[in-house]
Design an enzyme around this catalytic site. Sequence first.
Site, PDB file in Angstrom:
ATOM      1  N   CYS A 125      82.934  51.192  30.841  1.00 14.29           N
ATOM      2  CA  CYS A 125      82.928  50.263  29.715  1.00 14.29           C
ATOM      3  C   CYS A 125      82.131  50.821  28.525  1.00 14.29           C
ATOM      4  CB  CYS A 125      82.344  48.934  30.202  1.00 14.29           C
ATOM      5  SG  CYS A 125      81.940  47.769  28.903  1.00 14.29           S
ATOM      6  N   CYS A 175      79.482  48.494  27.030  1.00 14.62           N
ATOM      7  CA  CYS A 175      78.331  48.378  27.931  1.00 14.62           C
ATOM      8  C   CYS A 175      77.348  49.513  27.679  1.00 14.62           C
ATOM      9  CB  CYS A 175      78.783  48.404  29.391  1.00 14.62           C
ATOM     10  SG  CYS A 175      79.907  47.070  29.852  1.00 14.62           S
TER      11      CYS A 175
END
Length: 111
Positions: free
Chosen positions: A30, A33
């Site tokens: 991600c 993230c």
Amino acid sequence: MIDTVTDAEFAARVLGSPLPVLVEFTASWCPPCRMIAPVLAELAGELAGRVEIVALDVDENPRTAAAAGVLGMPTLALYRGGEVVAQDTGARPKGAILAFLEPHLTVDSTA
């Protein structure tokens, strides 16, 4: 870097914590993230003693992620007294994360 938690530790470290706990539901694949990880690490240092900030990898810990209803990453969930008191999804700048946290970190002066 912030601490990580697993499915096995979640109840004790998050639900049973005397402090509010901000959980970043994250995944290694991600990009958003990875973008907010240094921001969360910085906030963990600045807010030490007021909130604990941890990360939970949803791929490695699917049971907790499913129980929390996490569908997108990063999801930030603030637990206080074992309950979710605030939740948001997506990368945010430091000021927005701080604004998200602050209302829930007030000290109860009557306690």
